[in-house]
Motif scaffolding. Sequence first.
Motif, PDB file in Angstrom:
ATOM      1  N   PRO A   1       0.791  -1.245   0.000  1.00  0.00           N
ATOM      2  CA  PRO A   1       0.000   0.000   0.000  1.00  0.00           C
ATOM      3  C   PRO A   1       0.818   1.289   0.000  1.00  0.00           C
ATOM      4  O   PRO A   1       0.429   2.276   0.616  1.00  0.00           O
ATOM      5  CB  PRO A   1      -0.838  -0.141   1.273  1.00  0.00           C
ATOM      6  CG  PRO A   1       0.007  -0.949   2.185  1.00  0.00           C
ATOM      7  CD  PRO A   1       0.774  -1.901   1.318  1.00  0.00           C
ATOM      8  N   TRP A   2       1.931   1.273  -0.692  1.00  0.00           N
ATOM      9  CA  TRP A   2       2.768   2.457  -0.864  1.00  0.00           C
ATOM     10  C   TRP A   2       3.311   2.455  -2.290  1.00  0.00           C
ATOM     11  O   TRP A   2       3.261   1.440  -2.986  1.00  0.00           O
ATOM     12  CB  TRP A   2       3.923   2.471   0.146  1.00  0.00           C
ATOM     13  CG  TRP A   2       3.441   2.630   1.547  1.00  0.00           C
ATOM     14  CD1 TRP A   2       3.107   3.798   2.183  1.00  0.00           C
ATOM     15  CD2 TRP A   2       3.193   1.581   2.495  1.00  0.00           C
ATOM     16  NE1 TRP A   2       2.667   3.534   3.466  1.00  0.00           N
ATOM     17  CE2 TRP A   2       2.713   2.175   3.682  1.00  0.00           C
ATOM     18  CE3 TRP A   2       3.337   0.200   2.455  1.00  0.00           C
ATOM     19  CZ2 TRP A   2       2.373   1.457   4.812  1.00  0.00           C
ATOM     20  CZ3 TRP A   2       2.989  -0.532   3.577  1.00  0.00           C
ATOM     21  CH2 TRP A   2       2.523   0.093   4.741  1.00  0.00           C
ATOM     22  N   SER A   3       3.876   3.561  -2.705  1.00  0.00           N
ATOM     23  CA  SER A   3       4.367   3.708  -4.072  1.00  0.00           C
ATOM     24  C   SER A   3       5.547   2.783  -4.357  1.00  0.00           C
ATOM     25  O   SER A   3       6.300   2.412  -3.459  1.00  0.00           O
ATOM     26  CB  SER A   3       4.800   5.152  -4.325  1.00  0.00           C
ATOM     27  OG  SER A   3       3.728   6.049  -4.119  1.00  0.00           O
ATOM     28  N   ALA A   4       5.718   2.466  -5.624  1.00  0.00           N
ATOM     29  CA  ALA A   4       6.877   1.690  -6.048  1.00  0.00           C
ATOM     30  C   ALA A   4       8.136   2.521  -5.862  1.00  0.00           C
ATOM     31  O   ALA A   4       8.119   3.742  -5.991  1.00  0.00           O
ATOM     32  CB  ALA A   4       6.718   1.292  -7.510  1.00  0.00           C
ATOM     33  N   GLY A   5       9.235   1.859  -5.520  1.00  0.00           N
ATOM     34  CA  GLY A   5      10.508   2.545  -5.395  1.00  0.00           C
ATOM     35  C   GLY A   5      10.920   2.898  -3.983  1.00  0.00           C
ATOM     36  O   GLY A   5      12.078   3.238  -3.747  1.00  0.00           O
TER      37      GLY A   5
ATOM     38  N   TYR B   1       3.760  14.373   4.249  1.00  0.00           N
ATOM     39  CA  TYR B   1       4.058  13.975   2.869  1.00  0.00           C
ATOM     40  C   TYR B   1       3.609  12.534   2.694  1.00  0.00           C
ATOM     41  O   TYR B   1       3.789  11.717   3.598  1.00  0.00           O
ATOM     42  CB  TYR B   1       5.568  14.075   2.567  1.00  0.00           C
ATOM     43  CG  TYR B   1       6.091  15.483   2.465  1.00  0.00           C
ATOM     44  CD1 TYR B   1       6.169  16.124   1.233  1.00  0.00           C
ATOM     45  CD2 TYR B   1       6.510  16.171   3.598  1.00  0.00           C
ATOM     46  CE1 TYR B   1       6.652  17.429   1.134  1.00  0.00           C
ATOM     47  CE2 TYR B   1       6.989  17.474   3.517  1.00  0.00           C
ATOM     48  CZ  TYR B   1       7.056  18.093   2.277  1.00  0.00           C
ATOM     49  OH  TYR B   1       7.534  19.385   2.184  1.00  0.00           O
ATOM     50  N   ASP B   2       3.053  12.198   1.536  1.00  0.00           N
ATOM     51  CA  ASP B   2       2.540  10.852   1.311  1.00  0.00           C
ATOM     52  C   ASP B   2       3.578   9.979   0.610  1.00  0.00           C
ATOM     53  O   ASP B   2       3.587   9.847  -0.602  1.00  0.00           O
ATOM     54  CB  ASP B   2       1.254  10.907   0.471  1.00  0.00           C
ATOM     55  CG  ASP B   2       0.544   9.560   0.444  1.00  0.00           C
ATOM     56  OD1 ASP B   2       0.850   8.721   1.305  1.00  0.00           O
ATOM     57  OD2 ASP B   2      -0.310   9.361  -0.433  1.00  0.00           O
ATOM     58  N   GLY B   3       4.481   9.397   1.404  1.00  0.00           N
ATOM     59  CA  GLY B   3       5.445   8.473   0.842  1.00  0.00           C
ATOM     60  C   GLY B   3       6.892   8.871   1.053  1.00  0.00           C
ATOM     61  O   GLY B   3       7.226  10.053   1.212  1.00  0.00           O
ATOM     62  N   THR B   4       7.766   7.852   1.044  1.00  0.00           N
ATOM     63  CA  THR B   4       9.194   8.058   1.285  1.00  0.00           C
ATOM     64  C   THR B   4       9.838   8.970   0.249  1.00  0.00           C
ATOM     65  O   THR B   4      10.595   9.883   0.589  1.00  0.00           O
ATOM     66  CB  THR B   4       9.928   6.707   1.289  1.00  0.00           C
ATOM     67  OG1 THR B   4       9.361   5.864   2.289  1.00  0.00           O
ATOM     68  CG2 THR B   4      11.407   6.890   1.578  1.00  0.00           C
ATOM     69  N   ALA B   5       9.558   8.719  -1.032  1.00  0.00           N
ATOM     70  CA  ALA B   5      10.193   9.495  -2.104  1.00  0.00           C
ATOM     71  C   ALA B   5       9.895  10.982  -1.959  1.00  0.00           C
ATOM     72  O   ALA B   5      10.797  11.826  -2.114  1.00  0.00           O
ATOM     73  CB  ALA B   5       9.722   8.985  -3.462  1.00  0.00           C
ATOM     74  N   GLU B   6       8.635  11.306  -1.650  1.00  0.00           N
ATOM     75  CA  GLU B   6       8.237  12.706  -1.512  1.00  0.00           C
ATOM     76  C   GLU B   6       8.945  13.356  -0.315  1.00  0.00           C
ATOM     77  O   GLU B   6       9.396  14.509  -0.391  1.00  0.00           O
ATOM     78  CB  GLU B   6       6.720  12.824  -1.344  1.00  0.00           C
ATOM     79  CG  GLU B   6       5.919  12.484  -2.588  1.00  0.00           C
ATOM     80  CD  GLU B   6       5.791  10.990  -2.830  1.00  0.00           C
ATOM     81  OE1 GLU B   6       6.242  10.199  -1.962  1.00  0.00           O
ATOM     82  OE2 GLU B   6       5.260  10.606  -3.882  1.00  0.00           O
TER      83      GLU B   6
END
Length: 326
Positions: A44-48, A188-193
């Motif tokens: 349930p999180w973005s790829a990468g 922020y929604d996600g690690t990359a962001e």
Amino acid sequence: MRKKLILSALLLSSALLAACSDSESSAGTDAGTYPEKPIQLVVPWSAGGDTDAIYRIVGDELSKELGQKIVIQNVAGASGVVGAQQAKTAKADGYTLLAVHDSVAMSQMTGQSDFGYSDFEPVALMTSSYDFIATSPENPWNSMEDLIEDAKNNPGSITYAASIGSTSQLEPVLMESVADVKLNIVGYDGTAERMKAVVANDVSLGSVSAIAGKDYIADNRMKLLGYNGEERSNVLPDVPTLKEQGLDMATGTNRGIVAPKGTPESIIKKLNDALETVANNEEFIERIEGLGTEVNFKSSTDYLEFIDQSEEEMRALLEKSNLLSE
């Protein structure tokens, strides 16, 4: 009389056919034949991101054990809530599994979602990861001591990137409690962001794993102030722990696999046994440790106990920080 006998025979035949049909239906969810087709693992999180990278390795190795492809489906949104909701309502037949970490409990306790761990069947805990506290090289702090001193002198002025309702929010909350400071937590929604925001110095601080931050660190676009583990990281051993710098805290992200409520026990056991084999595989251990993460396998039963203890500790911290939803 003959007609009655024929009718009775037909009724009996129909009943037997129905019984056989029911039996075959039940057998379809029995571990003896499971799995007969690919299994979907909802991440349930973005790829990468860190979680995605870890579960792709888990999926690769689990596929070898079960003899079926594990299909990773990234369903990002609301710090993991959207994908978890999708898996929660999936058919409980073992063909949809959910990748989880502590944010399942965090989201429920902070009111981001109306469900938690108890709405799933625990399969196994697989890994535990610890983050570094990162900042932009443009900022003046070179240690946690520098940072905490500044935070005490300027309450609420230092920003910290976090995914609200996720473990990345728990880390600054714990820091506030331990160091008696006030930070400005920015969502922020996600690690990359979050990482992009830290590198651009849009926010002062953020939690980052060795794998998520490696490129930024190598290019000197990110500075590490401390490590949130009990001991120094094997990947970046020069970075001192928070405890070494006077902050009595260590908190990690514990990643496991759960299934929709009602998934047959026989299937849960088969998955659990396969994941235990994976966790003891040297190649798997090497791949996971290469991400700066530790293999921390716990069986279904032990995972449930671990969840209960973790939730108790999390609830106490959130209540103290006034973040616990009524």
